[in-house]
Design a protein around this motif. Structure first.
Motif, short mmCIF file in Angstrom:
data_model
loop_
_atom_site.label_atom_id
_atom_site.label_comp_id
_atom_site.label_asym_id
_atom_site.label_seq_id
_atom_site.Cartn_x
_atom_site.Cartn_y
_atom_site.Cartn_z
N LYS A 20 0.85 -1.20 0.00
CA LYS A 20 0.00 0.00 0.00
C LYS A 20 0.89 1.25 0.00
CE LYS A 20 -3.92 -1.97 2.58
NZ LYS A 20 -3.34 -3.07 3.37
N ILE A 21 2.05 1.14 -0.61
CA ILE A 21 2.97 2.28 -0.59
C ILE A 21 2.43 3.33 -1.58
CG2 ILE A 21 5.38 3.03 -0.83
CD1 ILE A 21 6.17 0.02 -0.75
N PRO A 22 2.19 4.56 -1.11
CA PRO A 22 1.70 5.59 -2.05
C PRO A 22 2.73 5.83 -3.17
CG PRO A 22 1.56 6.34 0.24
CD PRO A 22 2.34 5.07 0.26
N ASP A 23 2.22 6.16 -4.37
CA ASP A 23 3.10 6.39 -5.52
C ASP A 23 4.20 7.41 -5.20
OD1 ASP A 23 1.59 4.65 -6.96
OD2 ASP A 23 0.54 6.18 -8.15
N ALA A 24 3.80 8.48 -4.50
CA ALA A 24 4.78 9.55 -4.21
C ALA A 24 5.93 9.01 -3.35
CB ALA A 24 4.09 10.70 -3.50
N ASP A 25 5.62 8.09 -2.43
CA ASP A 25 6.67 7.53 -1.57
C ASP A 25 7.59 6.61 -2.36
OD1 ASP A 25 5.54 8.90 0.44
OD2 ASP A 25 4.95 7.19 1.66
N ALA A 67 14.49 1.01 1.32
CA ALA A 67 13.16 0.42 1.55
C ALA A 67 12.93 0.16 3.04
CB ALA A 67 12.99 -0.88 0.77
N SER A 68 13.96 -0.29 3.75
CA SER A 68 13.79 -0.58 5.18
C SER A 68 13.59 0.71 5.95
CB SER A 68 14.98 -1.38 5.73
OG SER A 68 16.19 -0.76 5.36
N ALA A 69 14.38 1.75 5.62
CA ALA A 69 14.23 3.03 6.32
C ALA A 69 12.85 3.62 6.04
CB ALA A 69 15.32 4.01 5.89
N ALA A 70 12.38 3.43 4.80
CA ALA A 70 11.09 4.02 4.41
C ALA A 70 9.91 3.35 5.12
CB ALA A 70 10.91 3.90 2.90
N ALA A 71 10.10 2.13 5.60
CA ALA A 71 9.01 1.42 6.27
C ALA A 71 8.94 1.75 7.77
CB ALA A 71 9.17 -0.09 6.07
N LYS A 292 8.63 2.88 -14.39
CA LYS A 292 8.39 3.28 -15.79
C LYS A 292 7.14 2.61 -16.36
CE LYS A 292 13.07 4.56 -17.12
NZ LYS A 292 14.32 4.10 -17.71
N THR A 293 6.95 1.32 -16.04
CA THR A 293 5.75 0.66 -16.58
C THR A 293 4.48 1.24 -15.94
OG1 THR A 293 6.10 -1.13 -15.01
CG2 THR A 293 6.65 -1.62 -17.29
N LYS A 294 4.62 1.77 -14.74
CA LYS A 294 3.44 2.37 -14.08
C LYS A 294 3.24 3.83 -14.51
CE LYS A 294 1.78 -0.80 -11.60
NZ LYS A 294 0.40 -1.19 -11.74
N GLY A 295 4.13 4.35 -15.33
CA GLY A 295 4.03 5.74 -15.77
C GLY A 295 4.45 6.74 -14.69
N LEU A 296 5.18 6.25 -13.67
CA LEU A 296 5.58 7.14 -12.58
C LEU A 296 6.97 7.76 -12.80
CD1 LEU A 296 4.38 4.87 -9.62
CD2 LEU A 296 3.31 7.00 -10.39
N TRP A 297 7.70 7.24 -13.80
CA TRP A 297 9.07 7.70 -14.02
C TRP A 297 9.38 7.56 -15.51
CZ3 TRP A 297 11.74 10.39 -10.67
CH2 TRP A 297 13.13 10.57 -10.84
N ASP A 298 10.31 8.37 -16.02
CA ASP A 298 10.76 8.18 -17.41
C ASP A 298 12.19 8.71 -17.55
OD1 ASP A 298 10.60 11.00 -17.79
OD2 ASP A 298 8.46 10.81 -18.24
N ASP A 299 12.76 8.54 -18.74
CA ASP A 299 14.16 8.91 -18.94
C ASP A 299 14.39 10.41 -18.74
OD1 ASP A 299 14.79 6.30 -19.38
OD2 ASP A 299 14.75 6.44 -21.57
N ASP A 300 13.42 11.21 -19.14
CA ASP A 300 13.58 12.67 -18.98
C ASP A 300 13.63 13.05 -17.50
OD1 ASP A 300 13.72 13.29 -21.59
OD2 ASP A 300 11.61 13.88 -21.82
#
Ligand SMILES: Cc1ncc(C[n+]2csc(CCOP(=O)(O)OP(=O)(O)O)c2C)c(N)n1
Ligand SMILES: [Mg+2]
Length: 358
Positions: A20-25, A67-71, A292-300
């Protein structure tokens, strides 16, 4: 021991993953991994150029650290070993603060009293690294037990490498925490090497997680290059700790892609082919493919972000190079409430060699 893995090397996520990690996180976690990799690379180069004395890198292990720190929650205490600068950056430690520390200058929060990579931050609840391995394991267990006695809704997380589990402190810490149900997560980064010693020469059993079980501790093994598996393991472990059912040991299987430190040459004890194989499982690449597949990141976005990081780090290095060293008096201050006469005498004699020193 079953190894939990959700994110494959192509960046596709198993339908079993209920995160349930929010996209922004997730994006922030990825950015912190990129930042960590960039700073680590720059520190190694600075050491080669003679600007700093020593550096260690978390190259290849950024996924399990971030990932561990983020949790965790900011109120939780972190006990790092030394390869966990990603946890500091996740909590908001700035590149400038880190680079002052690596230079050991007058803006370093510990005034150069330790080697580089021996970071810590009182504000961020990150306990300062100490060189003798494993000493922090009983400390973390004791800190967590104190949290329990004081009925705080916080936990402690202690990072250590698999090589460090050969020290007695590991066993002392685990036994104490298990018996007292201390809310502590023992987080083992199993990167397969302790400097040049491979795991097969380090211990006779197959893994570290089973050692936790032997002490009556819930223990899991996860793919340490899988952001989601690590995040889930730490989130669940934190919950278990807070419910009062005891500590958890997490063994994150990963690989140290770089040298142990700037004093090491790994080409003398492992093959290039082995390293290349592990590069295919790079945690940064895996999360980037997923985003990238989720459309959350790209090369630019990557290009723009890296350019921003590079200029921030360039500036921070420039500032550190222009920052004076700590005052000479910091050699004797802050140890005793009043500097004893013997130390005062030594200090005065030292001062004669540095008449300009403050
Ligand atoms: C008590 C102690 N023994 C030896 C060392 C020297 N030393 C520093 S790092 C290291 C390897 C530790 O390996 P591991 O725990 O697997 O962590 P990694 O470096 O792989 O992240 C050793 C032997 C030390 N610092 N302290
Ligand atoms: Mg190791």
């Amino acid at each position: 021991m079953k190894r939990v893995c959700y994110l494959d090397v192509n960046g596709s996520l198993s339908p079993d993953c209920m995160h349930k990690i929010p996209d922004a996180d997730l994006v922030r976690g990825y950015e912190v991994m990129l930042l960590t990799r960039h700073i680590d690379e720059r520190m190694v180069t600075l050491q080669r150029q003679g600007s700093i004395s020593f550096a260690m890198s978390s190259y290849g292990e950024e996924g399990c650290v971030v990932a561990s720190a983020a949790a965790l929650q900011l109120e939780d205490w972190i006990y790092p070993q030394y390869r966990e600068d990603g946890a500091l950056f996740w909590r908001g430690y700035t590149p400038q603060q880190y680079i002052h520390h690596m230079f050991g200058d007058s803006q370093d929060s510990i005034l150069g009293r330790q080697m580089p990579n021996h970071f810590g931050s009182r504000e961020l609840n990150i306990v300062t690294v100490s060189s003798p391995l494993a000493t922090k394991i009983p400390h973390a267990a004791g800190c967590a037990y104190a949290m329990k006695l004081q009925k705080e809704q916080t936990i402690a997380l202690c990072y250590f490498g698999e090589g460090t589990t050969s020290k007695g402190d590991f066993h002392v810490g685990l036994n104490f925490a298990a018996l007292r149900h201390a809310p502590v997560i023992f987080f083992c980064r199993n990167n397969q090497y302790a400097i040049s010693t491979k795991t097969s020469c380090q211990f006779a059993c197959s893994d570290i997680a089973s050692k936790g079980e032997a002490y009556g501790i819930t223990s899991v093994q996860v793919d340490g290059n899988d952001y989601f598996a690590v995040h889930e393991a730490v989130s669940k472990a934190r919950q278990q700790c807070l419910e009062g059912t005891g500590p958890v040991l997490i063994e994150a299987m990963t690989y140290r892609l770089g040298a142990h430190s700037t004093s090491d040459d790994p080409s003398v004890y492992r093959s290039e082919q082995e390293v290349e194989e592990w590069k295919k499982r790079d945690p940064v690449l895996r999360l980037s493919r997923y985003l990238k597949t989720k459309g959350l990141w790209d090369d630019d976005k990557e290009k723009t972000y890296l350019a921003k990081v590079k200029s921030e780090v360039d500036e921070a290095i420039k500032v550190a190079k222009a920052t004076p060293p700590p005052p000479l008096s910091s050699l004797v201050n802050d140890v005793y409430a009043t500097v004893p006469p013997s130390l005062q005498e030594e200090y005065q004699s030292l001062r004669t060699f540095f008449p300009e020193a403050t």
